[in-house]
Write an enzyme that holds these catalytic residues in place. Structure first.
Site, PDB file in Angstrom:
ATOM      1  N   LYS A 173      36.071   3.146  30.245  1.00 20.97           N
ATOM      2  CA  LYS A 173      36.821   2.587  31.358  1.00 20.97           C
ATOM      3  C   LYS A 173      37.851   1.588  30.840  1.00 20.97           C
ATOM      4  O   LYS A 173      37.713   1.013  29.762  1.00 20.97           O
ATOM      5  CB  LYS A 173      35.865   1.855  32.310  1.00 20.97           C
ATOM      6  CG  LYS A 173      34.827   2.740  32.990  1.00 20.97           C
ATOM      7  CD  LYS A 173      35.424   3.426  34.182  1.00 20.97           C
ATOM      8  CE  LYS A 173      34.363   4.090  35.028  1.00 20.97           C
ATOM      9  NZ  LYS A 173      34.951   4.812  36.182  1.00 20.97           N
ATOM     10  N   HIS A 215      28.832  15.494  31.755  1.00 14.41           N
ATOM     11  CA  HIS A 215      30.160  16.080  31.612  1.00 14.41           C
ATOM     12  C   HIS A 215      30.503  16.470  30.174  1.00 14.41           C
ATOM     13  O   HIS A 215      30.839  17.617  29.882  1.00 14.41           O
ATOM     14  CB  HIS A 215      31.226  15.103  32.115  1.00 14.41           C
ATOM     15  CG  HIS A 215      31.057  14.675  33.531  1.00 14.41           C
ATOM     16  ND1 HIS A 215      30.481  15.468  34.492  1.00 14.41           N
ATOM     17  CD2 HIS A 215      31.402  13.530  34.163  1.00 14.41           C
ATOM     18  CE1 HIS A 215      30.485  14.836  35.654  1.00 14.41           C
ATOM     19  NE2 HIS A 215      31.033  13.661  35.470  1.00 14.41           N
ATOM     20  N   ASP A 234      27.763  19.879  38.691  1.00 14.13           N
ATOM     21  CA  ASP A 234      28.526  18.960  37.841  1.00 14.13           C
ATOM     22  C   ASP A 234      29.987  19.337  38.035  1.00 14.13           C
ATOM     23  O   ASP A 234      30.427  20.392  37.577  1.00 14.13           O
ATOM     24  CB  ASP A 234      28.104  19.117  36.379  1.00 14.13           C
ATOM     25  CG  ASP A 234      28.840  18.167  35.442  1.00 14.13           C
ATOM     26  OD1 ASP A 234      29.903  17.645  35.828  1.00 14.13           O
ATOM     27  OD2 ASP A 234      28.362  17.957  34.316  1.00 14.13           O
ATOM     28  N   HIS A 235      30.738  18.482  38.730  1.00  7.74           N
ATOM     29  CA  HIS A 235      32.089  18.891  39.127  1.00  7.74           C
ATOM     30  C   HIS A 235      32.991  19.186  37.932  1.00  7.74           C
ATOM     31  O   HIS A 235      33.961  19.932  38.057  1.00  7.74           O
ATOM     32  CB  HIS A 235      32.732  17.820  40.029  1.00  7.74           C
ATOM     33  CG  HIS A 235      33.183  16.593  39.304  1.00  7.74           C
ATOM     34  ND1 HIS A 235      32.355  15.527  39.051  1.00  7.74           N
ATOM     35  CD2 HIS A 235      34.384  16.272  38.763  1.00  7.74           C
ATOM     36  CE1 HIS A 235      33.025  14.592  38.411  1.00  7.74           C
ATOM     37  NE2 HIS A 235      34.255  15.008  38.215  1.00  7.74           N
ATOM     38  N   LYS A 238      36.220  22.548  37.001  1.00  6.10           N
ATOM     39  CA  LYS A 238      37.638  22.397  36.683  1.00  6.10           C
ATOM     40  C   LYS A 238      38.156  23.660  36.008  1.00  6.10           C
ATOM     41  O   LYS A 238      37.527  24.207  35.103  1.00  6.10           O
ATOM     42  CB  LYS A 238      37.855  21.180  35.774  1.00  6.10           C
ATOM     43  CG  LYS A 238      37.567  19.847  36.458  1.00  6.10           C
ATOM     44  CD  LYS A 238      37.786  18.690  35.497  1.00  6.10           C
ATOM     45  CE  LYS A 238      37.500  17.355  36.174  1.00  6.10           C
ATOM     46  NZ  LYS A 238      38.475  17.025  37.218  1.00  6.10           N
TER      47      LYS A 238
END
Length: 514
Positions: free
Chosen positions: A362, A272, A208-209, A213
């Site tokens: 979004k 996330h 999970d990018h 971070k």
């Protein structure tokens, strides 16, 4: 130090050790989906940056598996063009590229063709002899989730993924899979069953990018390395917590079809934002080892108060931006949310009665990802003699994840003058200004940890299923209509009005997107 900024010294104090990353074992990385967007934009640039920084092992090879035919020369040229566009450091370091390219090889074949995996095994055996990789192999599936079972079966059938029988087994084999880890609880369980039938959990890295971070990792350091904050990190001092992840973009790049099958809850919340919530809410682990940290995160997921059926309408607000159903690939009667606001409760001793408000969406007013810790107001105002003093604001701690990474703390201060007048001020720490080095991309850290076998920043089987157990009833209620309306909102706004009402019922309001 002043109200506008916070000076941070990054020079080690006398006697302090300088912490350096350990270089991983010799290994070969096998990248499936090597011509895809993720590989070109993120994975090859991340590996190249690790090579430039001297963090890859000396004995290293990279085998790119593609379904379309390429020879090594043509494929290397394609990768180099991608690096010129997407590598973090520009212009491209030619000396690093020459070293990197010499270790990059390509193999083509169909994912369901046993002969292709026989060729892959032979190429890996050859690479081991030529580059001294000692038989250690990392397989990265940068492919659609629908291909995972086929690739897993073919790799196992070819003898490339033996199960690890004991910790530290050599040579090692590891598998990296990209989200989504299922679409709901049952599909996540099925995926985990497939993985567990072949591999030990220690060999599986669900990436999970967000967890790569720097500012997400810093949540743990900030909490547990600073005594002035951790004693206040509980229901006695914190009123509520906001976790925000908003974007100004919509369905650019032809993402409409994919997004309409996914939606904001599957795309952002289940993975996330719930991971960020767990880092904020978890108890101190007994060590900074991977399993101890993941144990504490899983306890948070197990403590989430479930929201089912008609309860969803009072705890969740879902929305679509105006014009979404006209986007290419989107169903004309779509109920897929592009915005969600949620009230979540962690029912344990530390957080009982403290709501966690999550919002993501979004086509909103601002691109922002941050955690806001809202402290309780002072119990009695000693400064009630003037109107200016009656507007005391509770302290807010903001952990900014993107785009301006840093930490800000707001507090009240006396305004210079003869009278007692009070105004809010902010201490602000910015990564970019405080440290004389660029912030690395998330995939750089995560790929390095995969090669080192450090699973701290990766989702474990039980946590994935616990997160889906919470989210799946909400998805079912929204998709069936039991969970309330899908509220329309204007592009460029803060979201639907109903999201503001969700907090207003509790006497609170969202941080303004500005």
């Amino acid at each position: 130090m002043d109200a506008q900024g916070l000076h941070v010294s990054t020079t080690p104090r006398e006697g302090e050790p300088i912490v350096r990353a350990d270089r991983p074992d010799p290994c070969t990385v096998v990248l499936f989906g090597a011509t895809g967007d993720l590989a070109q934009r993120k994975l090859f640039p991340a590996l190249f940056e690790l090579a430039r920084a001297g963090l890859l092992p000396d004995h290293f090879a990279l085998v790119a598996f593609s379904r379309s035919a390429h020879d090594d020369t043509a494929f290397r040229a394609q990768v180099k063009e991608g690096l010129k566009k997407f590598a973090r450091t520009q212009p491209l370091d030619e000396a690093t590229w020459e070293r990197f390219a010499s270790r990059l090889e390509c193999i083509s074949g169909d994912y369901d063709d046993p002969a292709a995996f026989t060729r892959l095994r032979q190429q890996l055996e050859s690479a081991e002899k030529r580059f001294g990789t000692q038989g250690n192999q990392l397989y990265y599936l940068a492919t659609p989730a629908s291909t995972f079972p086929t690739l897993l079966h073919r790799l196992s059938e070819a003898g490339l993924l033996p199960r690890e029988e004991q910790p530290g087994q050599r040579p090692w084999r590891r598998l990296v899979i990209e989200k989504p880890f299922g679409r709901d609880l049952e599909s996540a369980r099925e995926l985990n069953r497939n993985l567990s039938s072949v591999l030990d959990e220690r060999q599986i890295f669900r990436i999970d990018h967000y967890l790569g971070k720097e500012t997400v990792q810093n949540i743990l350091v900030f909490r547990f390395a600073n005594l002035i904050f951790e004693p206040l990190w509980n229901r006695n001092y914190i009123d509520h917590v906001e976790i925000t992840a908003t974007e100004t973009l919509g369905m650019e790049g032809g993402r409409g079809r994919f997004y309409d099958e996914t939606g904001v809850i599957r795309d952002m919340v289940q993975n996330h934002l719930m991971q960020v919530l767990a880092l904020c809410a978890m108890e101190p682990p007994s060590s900074f080892g991977a399993e101890d940290i993941r144990d504490e995160k899983n306890k948070v997921f197990r403590s989430l108060r479930s929201v089912d059926g008609s309860e969803v309408a009072t705890h969740v607000v879902a929305g679509q931006f105006k014009g979404y159903r006209e986007e290419q690939g989107v169903a004309k009667d779509s109920r897929t949310p592009t915005y969600v606001a949620m009230k979540m409760n962690v029912d344990n001793w530390r957080w009982q009665g403290v709501p966690f408000y999550l919002r993501a969406g979004k086509k909103l007013a601002k691109r922002l990802t941050e955690v806001s810790i809202h402290f309780k107001p002072v119990p009695i105002s000693l400064f009630s003699t003037s109107e200016a003093c009656q507007r005391l604001q509770p302290n807010v701690l903001r952990l900014r994840i993107q785009p301006q990474e840093g930490i800000a703390l707001s507090f009240e201060s006396k305004v210079p003058g003869e009278d007692v007048s009070i105004a809010g001020v902010t201490m602000d720490f910015a990564y970019k200004e405080a440290f004389a080095k660029p912030v690395p991309e998330a995939y750089e850290r995560l790929l390095l940890d995969c090669m080192r076998g450090n699973a701290t920043l990766f989702a474990r089987k039980d946590s994935v299923e616990q997160a889906w157990a919470y989210v799946t009833p909400i998805l079912q209620a929204l998709e069936s209509g039991v969970g309330g309306h899908i509220h329309e909102y204007e592009p460029g706004s803060a979201g639907p009005d109903a999201a503001a009402a969700l907090l207003a019922r509790d006497g609170r309001r969202w941080t303004v997107l500005k």
